[in-house]
Design a protein around this motif. Sequence first.
Motif, PDB file in Angstrom:
ATOM      1  N   ALA A 186     -15.561   0.378   0.796  1.00  0.00           N
ATOM      2  CA  ALA A 186     -14.312   0.944   1.321  1.00  0.00           C
ATOM      3  C   ALA A 186     -13.119   0.342   0.604  1.00  0.00           C
ATOM      4  O   ALA A 186     -13.156  -0.815   0.170  1.00  0.00           O
ATOM      5  N   PHE A 187     -12.072   1.168   0.492  1.00  0.00           N
ATOM      6  CA  PHE A 187     -10.812   0.717  -0.129  1.00  0.00           C
ATOM      7  C   PHE A 187      -9.681   1.069   0.821  1.00  0.00           C
ATOM      8  O   PHE A 187      -9.640   2.175   1.370  1.00  0.00           O
ATOM      9  N   LEU A 190      -1.404  -3.586 -11.685  1.00  0.00           N
ATOM     10  CA  LEU A 190      -2.141  -3.821 -12.934  1.00  0.00           C
ATOM     11  C   LEU A 190      -3.376  -2.922 -12.995  1.00  0.00           C
ATOM     12  O   LEU A 190      -3.905  -2.527 -11.948  1.00  0.00           O
ATOM     13  N   PRO A 191      -3.831  -2.608 -14.220  1.00  0.00           N
ATOM     14  CA  PRO A 191      -5.063  -1.808 -14.320  1.00  0.00           C
ATOM     15  C   PRO A 191      -6.215  -2.536 -13.644  1.00  0.00           C
ATOM     16  O   PRO A 191      -6.294  -3.767 -13.705  1.00  0.00           O
ATOM     17  N   PHE A 192      -7.112  -1.774 -13.013  1.00  0.00           N
ATOM     18  CA  PHE A 192      -8.233  -2.399 -12.299  1.00  0.00           C
ATOM     19  C   PHE A 192      -9.231  -2.984 -13.305  1.00  0.00           C
ATOM     20  O   PHE A 192      -9.601  -2.314 -14.282  1.00  0.00           O
ATOM     21  N   ARG A 240     -14.915   2.740 -10.772  1.00  0.00           N
ATOM     22  CA  ARG A 240     -14.373   4.113 -10.777  1.00  0.00           C
ATOM     23  C   ARG A 240     -13.742   4.451  -9.431  1.00  0.00           C
ATOM     24  O   ARG A 240     -12.709   5.098  -9.355  1.00  0.00           O
ATOM     25  N   LEU A 241     -14.375   4.001  -8.357  1.00  0.00           N
ATOM     26  CA  LEU A 241     -13.812   4.264  -7.018  1.00  0.00           C
ATOM     27  C   LEU A 241     -12.440   3.598  -6.882  1.00  0.00           C
ATOM     28  O   LEU A 241     -11.495   4.199  -6.367  1.00  0.00           O
ATOM     29  N   LEU A 244      -6.481   4.286  -6.592  1.00  0.00           N
ATOM     30  CA  LEU A 244      -5.097   4.056  -7.028  1.00  0.00           C
ATOM     31  C   LEU A 244      -4.484   5.326  -7.627  1.00  0.00           C
ATOM     32  O   LEU A 244      -3.358   5.688  -7.311  1.00  0.00           O
ATOM     33  N   LYS A 245      -5.258   6.011  -8.440  1.00  0.00           N
ATOM     34  CA  LYS A 245      -4.739   7.177  -9.172  1.00  0.00           C
ATOM     35  C   LYS A 245      -4.266   8.287  -8.237  1.00  0.00           C
ATOM     36  O   LYS A 245      -3.257   8.932  -8.495  1.00  0.00           O
TER      37      LYS A 245
END
Lengths: 399, 74
Positions: free
Chosen positions: A101-102, A142-144, A172-173, A178-179
Amino acid sequence: MRFYESEAKKLLAKHGIAPVPGKLAINAADAERIASELGGAVVLKAQVISPAAFKAGAVRTAANASEAKQAADALLRLDDGGRRPQGILVEQRIAGACSIAFTYDGTRKRPVMAASTSAGSIERIADEHPDRVVRRHFSALLPFSDYLAKELVNALGWKGAESTALTPVVSRLAQLFLKYDLTQLEVTLGKLDDGKLAAVDCRADMEVEGRRRQKAVLEELGIRVDDSRAVREPTPFEVEAAKIDVEDPRGVAGPVVEFDGNIGLVIGAGGGSLTLTDAVRRHGGRPANYAALGGNPSVKKAARLTKLILSKPGVEKIAVMSNVVSNTRADLVARGVIKAVTELGFKPAEKIAIFRVPGAWEADAFKILEKYGVEYCDRTVSISEAAKRAVDKIGKIGR
Amino acid sequence: MAMFIRVDIEDDVVRKTPGLAKKLVEVCPVNIFKLGSAEGTAETVEENVDECTLCDLCMQASPEGVRVVKLYES
Ligand code: SF4
């Protein structure tokens, strides 16, 4: 804004995370055909978003195609907050191997990812077995980094080939979380016969404010601009409130949400609405509505909203409260609410339980309130205390 | 009927000052003034009077021609 599971899974597939084999059925016959093509036991999930529909049982299992037809027939009758389900997702029945989960951690003010080797809702697993959930915070700016995904997977106890397979999926998740301006993403993964990981369950919520930015992907998923994804259809009261807001461009009167209490709330200002509604509840009061009045509304707009709230059956009094206002004039709000109360034939001193709108032009507001005998207070009285005074006048739950 | 504000217009002053009626209509941010039926006069729009923001622009345009009264102070 909640996605239907079929949409959320399309989003995952777009980023290389395959769902378990299955298809979206539009009717019971379709569900039967898909179940027969899949062969064996299937899971049928009504495409709904309201919590009440989930509680009523939006997921069923079927051992064969004819059982699937029967289950789909029942699922399609579910009430999804005034809507019918948007189809039935018919999928192969595969056990979940882990859940990820995020979401955002409000205390740390950073995104956080959590994982467990148990299948299901991470929140529930964390409540029942806190030791089975591992977490890592990451940056929204920041980029993951894949390294963080690897850390999470290792903490989960997955090693070797399993870790190699799961790490890029977690990565990827996180990136798609974020995207696409998601506020919540929850995925249960299972292993297919060939050992590959696939999404068994998926739940995704997008930040409402992100809709404009995410126009392209929403169009790609076929989500209309006017599809609000509210958990239920708006009530006539809420529709009328929205009209009040749209018809007068000065200030903001909304969102307004209807409840079944007896305290009408004319509230607002910088997060004040939520705090005030909670404060009323905390002191045992029953709000008749949630509102957000701000941005310097006209006297007419404040009056129309007040009239609407007072005309709701069961509303005994209103409480006019806000956080400290800078761009909303307390005197104009006072004029609006008193005008509304008077025009409806009530006495402001009796109908307005409390007025707490501290900020711009409050000295004039106080003069108006004094003239009409309305109890008021300034910022030295806390939101909680003002809510308590209102509840004390109107009555607590069950009284 | 306005409950909180009263706007008084001195017709003689407004009529005698060229362009003042039009100026009042222009300056008020909440449309409290409209042109009167007689040449060079201004009238109030009753339903908007309580919207008065007390900005004083009308009184700055004509200190003798307009008076804004807070009824809650009387
Ligand atoms: S004080 Fe301002 S808002 Fe009020 S009438 Fe005059 S110009 Fe209009």
